[in-house]
Write an enzyme that holds these catalytic residues in place. Structure first.
Site, mmCIF file in Angstrom:
data_model
loop_
_atom_site.group_PDB
_atom_site.id
_atom_site.type_symbol
_atom_site.label_atom_id
_atom_site.label_comp_id
_atom_site.label_asym_id
_atom_site.label_seq_id
_atom_site.Cartn_x
_atom_site.Cartn_y
_atom_site.Cartn_z
ATOM 1 N N ASP A 80 -11.127 4.014 1.115
ATOM 2 C CA ASP A 80 -10.787 2.656 0.693
ATOM 3 C C ASP A 80 -12.052 1.809 0.841
ATOM 4 O O ASP A 80 -12.966 2.174 1.576
ATOM 5 C CB ASP A 80 -9.667 2.116 1.584
ATOM 6 C CG ASP A 80 -9.332 0.669 1.276
ATOM 7 O OD1 ASP A 80 -9.201 0.340 0.083
ATOM 8 O OD2 ASP A 80 -9.220 -0.125 2.225
ATOM 9 N N ASP A 128 -2.698 1.451 1.619
ATOM 10 C CA ASP A 128 -3.245 2.805 1.764
ATOM 11 C C ASP A 128 -2.237 3.792 2.352
ATOM 12 O O ASP A 128 -2.478 5.000 2.329
ATOM 13 C CB ASP A 128 -4.486 2.782 2.666
ATOM 14 C CG ASP A 128 -5.582 1.888 2.120
ATOM 15 O OD1 ASP A 128 -5.766 1.881 0.897
ATOM 16 O OD2 ASP A 128 -6.246 1.203 2.920
#
Length: 416
Positions: free
Chosen positions: A13, A215
């Site tokens: 990420d 996420d």
């Protein structure tokens, strides 16, 4: 461990993982006829209702410029686009280019300006009031000090690195070029899991590293999910590995350790099999008719004990494990530590250590015990404040305090 050492692709990420997660406003671009305060007033009013790091940065900037703003109402978030709300009877849009295009907001020449900002590695956010375009607020988020070193370490280990983000494609590509990694940008939160699955369908073992709520599905889908210690509770619950610090080099170390552990297990299995393959036929008398070799039961018992000791001793070698790819940063700049070392501390003074990585009462207890074990130190640790207040009754250097906390598994980021 049985999966981590097989990882072929690491998916990262961006915000809060590769970057600090603390963006700042770098540019305010006004549409024709729009005053700066008008844009900041409406932008801050809407963003004040959001907890996104970009929103917090805009609100902080407006307060810094002493721009007063009213309270927004009826906030609505559109995944992958932005938010909208009502402010003093006016409908305000705050989002990316896609939101403006879908709502029919005419941008004209400002669309090219947004492209220019994105190519410079900045994130442009568009704002509109009813049908009127107000302008662009651009923000930038700096890379963490160890992100480049961690990516390079993954490459040296033969692991492919991919950045997965919902950010503007040009902004993401600017960061990807700096790190020399692949990028998949403008991904909706619900599609992150799909991208990880797509990589897995190519036959790759995938590790996902992230810190946010968005996420979580991807962390669960990945063969190995790794959550950043300073991330959300949902992310940490979804992960297989939790990094105590917000440092990507710890993820590198985790994979290195998995390789070392599996290698140690294979060594133990080999020697155990080799030992028994030789010892059992000898003890059974297989060689006696030909070579008159035999094994006294007492020697057999001693040999068996030695075998167990050998296997255990080999396993204990993991205690000597040291990561090959060392961290390139220290908890505090060396010059700051040296400056503190050269300064004679006053007896009885108090200091506050800002500590990163503590997530529960067990963590605070561990830090508190480590500090209180120092001669001349009385410490109280706060989980909420992420800090330790120490009272010195003797001359104890800052380097000693920093090293004590580091040895306990946490990181001192500031001393006051």
């Amino acid at each position: 461990l049985e999966i981590a050492h097989q990882v072929q692709t690491v998916v990262l990420d961006k915000t809060g993982t590769l970057t600090e997660g603390k963006p700042v406003v770098t540019d305010v671009v006004l549409a024709k006829g729009i005053l700066r305060n008008r844009l900041l007033k409406q932008a801050a009013a809407v963003e004040a209702l959001s907890e996104h790091p970009l929103a917090e940065a805009i609100v902080a900037y407006a307060k810094e410029k002493e721009v007063a703003f009213e309270k927004a109402e009826n906030l609505t978030a559109t995944a992958g686009q932005g938010v909208e709300a009502d402010v003093a009877g006016k409908h305000i849009l705050a989002g990316n280019l896609k939101m403006m295009q879908e709502r029919g907001i005419q941008l004209g020449e400002w669309e090219a300006k947004a492209v220019e900002l994105a190519e410079a590695g900045k994130t442009p956010l568009f704002f509109a009031e009813n049908e009127t375009f107000l302008g662009i607020v651009a923000l930038a988020d700096t890379l963490k000090p160890t992100s480049k070193a961690a990516v390079d370490a993954f490459h040296q280990m033969g692991i492919e690195v991919v950045m997965l983000t919902g950010d503007n494609k040009r902004t993401a590509e600017a960061i990807a070029r700096e790190l020399d990694i692949q990028v998949i940008a403008e991904v909706l939160p619900q599609d992150k899991e799909r991208e990880v699955r797509r990589l897995q369908e190519q036959g790759k073992k995938v590790a996902m590293i992230g810190d946010g709520i968005n996420d979580a599905p991807a962390l669960m889908r990945a063969d190995v999910g790794v959550a950043i210690g300073a991330g959300t509770d949902v992310a940490m619950e979804s992960a297989d590995i939790i990094l105590m610090k917000s440092d990507l080099m710890d993820a590198v170390t985790a994979i290195e350790l998995s390789h070392a552990t599996i290698r140690n297990i294979k060594e133990n299995l080999f020697w155990a099999f080799f030992y028994n393959a030789c010892g059992i036929p000898l003890a059974a008398g297989v060689f006696y008719p030909f070579l008159e070799w035999k094994l006294n039961p007492m020697f057999a018992a001693a040999a068996m004990s030695f075998s167990s000791a050998f296997v255990v001793g080999n396993a204990l070698r993991l205690r000597l494990f040291r990561p090959k790819y060392a961290k390139t940063t220290t908890a505090l700049p060396k010059e700051d530590i040296q400056k503190e070392l050269n300064h004679k501390e006053e007896i009885g003074m108090k200091k506050v250590l800002k500590i990163e990585g503590m997530m529960c009462n067990h963590c605070t207890g561990r830090v508190e015990k480590a500090l209180n074990d120092l001669d001349g130190v009385t410490a109280e640790v706060s989980l909420e404040g992420k800090s330790a207040t120490v009272t010195l009754s003797k001359d104890v250097s800052d380097e000693t305090l920093v090293q004590t906390v580091t040895d306990a598994g946490y990181e001192v980021v500031d001393i006051q």
